[in-house]
Design a protein around this motif. Structure first.
Motif, mmCIF file in Angstrom:
data_model
loop_
_atom_site.group_PDB
_atom_site.id
_atom_site.type_symbol
_atom_site.label_atom_id
_atom_site.label_comp_id
_atom_site.label_asym_id
_atom_site.label_seq_id
_atom_site.Cartn_x
_atom_site.Cartn_y
_atom_site.Cartn_z
ATOM 1 N N SER A 152 0.901 -1.030 0.000
ATOM 2 C CA SER A 152 0.000 0.000 0.000
ATOM 3 C C SER A 152 0.990 1.132 0.000
ATOM 4 O O SER A 152 0.669 2.208 0.157
ATOM 5 C CB SER A 152 -0.790 0.022 1.232
ATOM 6 O OG SER A 152 -0.606 -1.096 1.958
ATOM 7 N N ARG A 153 2.318 0.885 -0.047
ATOM 8 C CA ARG A 153 3.321 1.912 -0.153
ATOM 9 C C ARG A 153 3.438 2.383 -1.553
ATOM 10 O O ARG A 153 2.792 1.925 -2.419
ATOM 11 C CB ARG A 153 4.694 1.350 0.138
ATOM 12 C CG ARG A 153 4.722 0.597 1.293
ATOM 13 C CD ARG A 153 5.680 -0.408 1.162
ATOM 14 N NE ARG A 153 6.910 -0.067 0.735
ATOM 15 C CZ ARG A 153 8.004 -0.202 1.373
ATOM 16 N NH1 ARG A 153 8.017 -0.585 2.499
ATOM 17 N NH2 ARG A 153 9.125 0.025 0.904
ATOM 18 N N VAL A 204 6.133 -4.233 -13.781
ATOM 19 C CA VAL A 204 4.865 -3.550 -14.053
ATOM 20 C C VAL A 204 4.452 -2.750 -12.822
ATOM 21 O O VAL A 204 4.224 -3.309 -11.746
ATOM 22 C CB VAL A 204 3.762 -4.560 -14.406
ATOM 23 C CG1 VAL A 204 2.437 -3.843 -14.665
ATOM 24 C CG2 VAL A 204 4.168 -5.387 -15.625
ATOM 25 N N THR A 205 4.326 -1.438 -12.969
ATOM 26 C CA THR A 205 3.946 -0.551 -11.881
ATOM 27 C C THR A 205 2.436 -0.356 -11.871
ATOM 28 O O THR A 205 1.847 -0.030 -12.897
ATOM 29 C CB THR A 205 4.627 0.818 -12.040
ATOM 30 O OG1 THR A 205 6.025 0.625 -12.118
ATOM 31 C CG2 THR A 205 4.304 1.733 -10.882
ATOM 32 N N VAL A 206 1.824 -0.504 -10.694
ATOM 33 C CA VAL A 206 0.362 -0.482 -10.595
ATOM 34 C C VAL A 206 -0.099 0.604 -9.621
ATOM 35 O O VAL A 206 0.309 0.630 -8.463
ATOM 36 C CB VAL A 206 -0.177 -1.845 -10.118
ATOM 37 C CG1 VAL A 206 -1.708 -1.876 -10.208
ATOM 38 C CG2 VAL A 206 0.425 -3.000 -10.921
ATOM 39 N N SER A 207 -0.965 1.507 -10.106
ATOM 40 C CA SER A 207 -1.591 2.516 -9.247
ATOM 41 C C SER A 207 -2.946 1.992 -8.775
ATOM 42 O O SER A 207 -3.447 0.984 -9.270
ATOM 43 C CB SER A 207 -1.761 3.839 -9.995
ATOM 44 O OG SER A 207 -2.651 3.676 -11.091
ATOM 45 N N ALA A 208 -3.550 2.689 -7.802
ATOM 46 C CA ALA A 208 -4.787 2.203 -7.180
ATOM 47 C C ALA A 208 -5.991 3.053 -7.561
ATOM 48 O O ALA A 208 -5.896 4.277 -7.703
ATOM 49 C CB ALA A 208 -4.632 2.200 -5.658
ATOM 50 N N THR A 209 -7.146 2.374 -7.685
ATOM 51 C CA THR A 209 -8.417 3.045 -7.957
ATOM 52 C C THR A 209 -9.460 2.611 -6.934
ATOM 53 O O THR A 209 -9.294 1.612 -6.237
ATOM 54 C CB THR A 209 -8.936 2.696 -9.368
ATOM 55 O OG1 THR A 209 -9.083 1.272 -9.472
ATOM 56 C CG2 THR A 209 -7.988 3.190 -10.437
ATOM 57 N N GLY A 210 -10.570 3.403 -6.895
ATOM 58 C CA GLY A 210 -11.703 3.068 -6.043
ATOM 59 C C GLY A 210 -12.885 2.601 -6.865
ATOM 60 O O GLY A 210 -12.776 2.372 -8.073
ATOM 61 N N LEU A 251 -8.775 -3.815 3.804
ATOM 62 C CA LEU A 251 -7.562 -3.007 3.750
ATOM 63 C C LEU A 251 -7.606 -2.190 2.461
ATOM 64 O O LEU A 251 -8.321 -2.549 1.512
ATOM 65 C CB LEU A 251 -6.309 -3.886 3.729
ATOM 66 C CG LEU A 251 -5.806 -4.472 5.047
ATOM 67 C CD1 LEU A 251 -4.694 -5.481 4.772
ATOM 68 C CD2 LEU A 251 -5.308 -3.378 5.973
ATOM 69 N N GLN A 252 -6.841 -1.106 2.411
ATOM 70 C CA GLN A 252 -6.725 -0.346 1.178
ATOM 71 C C GLN A 252 -5.268 0.035 0.969
ATOM 72 O O GLN A 252 -4.475 0.058 1.906
ATOM 73 C CB GLN A 252 -7.601 0.909 1.214
ATOM 74 C CG GLN A 252 -7.161 1.961 2.228
ATOM 75 C CD GLN A 252 -8.003 3.224 2.161
ATOM 76 O OE1 GLN A 252 -9.001 3.296 1.456
ATOM 77 N NE2 GLN A 252 -7.598 4.238 2.911
ATOM 78 N N GLY A 253 -4.933 0.335 -0.273
ATOM 79 C CA GLY A 253 -3.581 0.747 -0.594
ATOM 80 C C GLY A 253 -3.177 0.245 -1.965
ATOM 81 O O GLY A 253 -3.840 -0.619 -2.547
ATOM 82 N N THR A 254 -2.080 0.773 -2.486
ATOM 83 C CA THR A 254 -1.580 0.217 -3.743
ATOM 84 C C THR A 254 -1.086 -1.204 -3.514
ATOM 85 O O THR A 254 -0.916 -1.966 -4.465
ATOM 86 C CB THR A 254 -0.461 1.089 -4.347
ATOM 87 O OG1 THR A 254 0.581 1.274 -3.398
ATOM 88 C CG2 THR A 254 -0.996 2.443 -4.792
#
Length: 509
Positions: free
Chosen positions: A6-7, A372-378, A429-432
């Protein structure tokens, strides 16, 4: 747990990747990186530090460097000869400087700033465990949808990427394994036990793999991060609890978190990448950054050695057919900017505030080539408020949760991600840290459908099946009149979502 993903995690634009690769040199392409170990103990009462020593890979050079290590009062813990990475303990305060002058040494440095003790992730906020009353309410709602798992009504994330429908077409192949490099995985959880691969699991703490029974399990219930991540990827559709994005694939656990401080030191991660590659793992999930530096700057010899060692290991795994996915991080940083303030490094002693250039100081492993870099969405397919981003850095996006601004119409009304926890429990939990495993699950579905696909081809398929919502007209999340982040790019590729949000249903079709 200092820095689970989630960092934040960075990915480089192509020119930066190329310059990084060039600066580290060409790495070996041999078929095996099996370690050689020396079983001597550090014979001193002085505080010892851990080091990585990176060398050429011919046998004569490695033998010479090992003699130099001994002459500088170092003890070899493990040597990955095929990639030229040697893990060393030494109580000699001048060890790094001495060994850098040895013939054949290409880089060397301390992997921590604090002395060794006996023997970092990325979630945003504490876990919220599901109570019996909440579970009963969710089960009642889930029962209205035939074929649903008991708690699936609260899994808005599966529906957001079509994973519920994809499972009916292709739940993934048991010949595909996703290794969770993390705090350990509780393989006794009833949702994980059916899909767990013990033969591809280990404890890599200290830099040398321990494959004894249960070595991959979390130390305590508080080390839940890896178990949560594993459930998001491959929780079985077995009439119990939740479902994963790819409920038919295998999941393994490679534990890399230090038992005393929870940090993810470089030698542990080097071990994990090599172990995964040598044990036939197709995909790894990396929801963390390598401690103790959030960004490793190439003008610092210690930090450069860390980048070099981890990069050699992850490239070795890529050459053997392993795709790596990593979380972008939770700092709401723009990784494509000219400057970022890092006030958290080193995180094993006293942090010092510094301003870094993300094109010269790298988040590891996130910014390494081919990862592969992954960003987070809601739930509204909008970048989560905490998610790090960056045009040319973020490759794809996936559900990571957003409990602040994006709330779903589910029984719990909880915008975070529901998944497995140690001891048969479940929590939000939430986070990248949660976004990356969703993408890893889709990658596993793609690998199941295209077993011949190389890591580079899989990455291309991931980008091709993604849906890009484009940059939002406004990103003033709190309504104070100020943009909370700036999205650069168009509808095809942009800084918030890369090539877009993963789509499990499109992946299996």
């Amino acid at each position: 747990m200092a820095h689970l993903r989630s960092r934040r995690r960075l990915a480089l634009a192509v020119p930066v990747v190329l310059s990084l690769t060039a600066s580290l040199g060409f790495l070996p392409t041999a078929a095996s990186a099996a370690p050689q170990t020396v079983s001597e103990e550090q014979a001193t009462d002085a505080p010892a530090l851990a080091y990585v020593v990176n060398t050429k890979t011919d046998g004569r050079t490695i033998a010479s460097v090992k003699r130099a290590i001994a002459a500088a009062d170092g003890t070899v813990v493990v040597s990955y000869d095929r990639i030229g990475v040697i893990v060393v303990h030494s109580a000699n305060p001048g060890f790094a400087e001495e060994i850098r002058g040895a013939r054949g040494v290409q880089s060397a440095g301390a992997t921590r700033t604090a002395p060794l003790t006996r023997a970092g992730t990325t979630d945003e906020g504490a876990a919220d465990y599901v109570t019996a009353a909440e579970a009963a309410r969710t089960k009642a709602a889930s029962a209205d949808v035939p074929g649903s798992e008991p708690l699936e009504a609260d899994q808005w994330d599966l529906r957001a990427i079509g994973a519920d429908k994809a499972a009916k077409i292709n739940p993934g192949s048991s010949k595909v394994t996703v290794a969770v490099i993390d705090t350990g995985v509780d393989d006794t959880h009833p949702d994980l036990a059916p899909n767990f691969s013990a033969a591809q699991s280990a404890n890599c703490v200290g830099g040398k793999a321990d494959t004894s029974e249960g070595a991959w399990r979390p130390y305590t219930d508080d080390d839940y991060h890896g178990t949560h991540v594993a459930g998001e990827i491959a929780a079985a559709r077995n009439g119990i609890g939740v479902a994963g994005v790819a409920p038919g694939v295998k999941v393994a656990g490679i534990k890399v978190s230090d038992p005393d401080n929870g940090l993810f030191y470089p030698e542990n991660v080097v071990c994990a990448f090599v172990f995964a590659a040598d044990h036939g793992v197709e995909i790894t999930n990396n929801s963390y950054y390598v401690d103790p530096w959030l960004y490793n700057c190439m003008d610092d010899p210690d930090q450069r050695a860390i980048v070099d060692a981890v990069n050699r290991a992850q490239l070795y795994a890529q050459r053997k057919g392993t795709l790596h996915l990593a979380s972008a991080g939770n700092s709401n940083h723009d990784l494509a900017s000219d400057a970022i303030v890092d006030d958290s490094s080193p995180n094993d002693t006293t942090p010092v505030t510094r301003t870094i250039d993300p094109s010269e100081c790298f988040d590891v492993p996130t910014q390494l080539p081919g990862i592969v870099t992954v960003s987070a969405t809601g739930v509204h397919n909008l970048k989560s408020y905490y998610s790090t981003y960056g045009k040319g850095v973020v490759d794809i996006a996936a559900p990571g949760g957003d409990r602040r601004y994006q709330l779903p119409d589910t029984p719990s009304k909880d915008g975070r991600i529901l998944s497995t926890m140690p001891n048969g429990e479940y929590a939000f939990l939430q986070g990248t840290s949660m976004a990356s495993p969703h993408a890893a699950g889709v990658a596993a579905l793609l690998k199941s459908k295209h077993p011949w696909a190389s890591p580079a081809m899989l990455q291309g398929l991931l980008k091709a099946q993604a849906n890009n919502p484009g940059c939002p007209e406004s990103y003033d999340q709190d309504g104070d009149g100020t943009q909370d982040a700036t999205c650069e790019g168009g509808d095809r590729v942009n800084g918030f979502y890369g090539f877009g949000i993963v789509d499990a249903l499109r992946a299996v079709k």
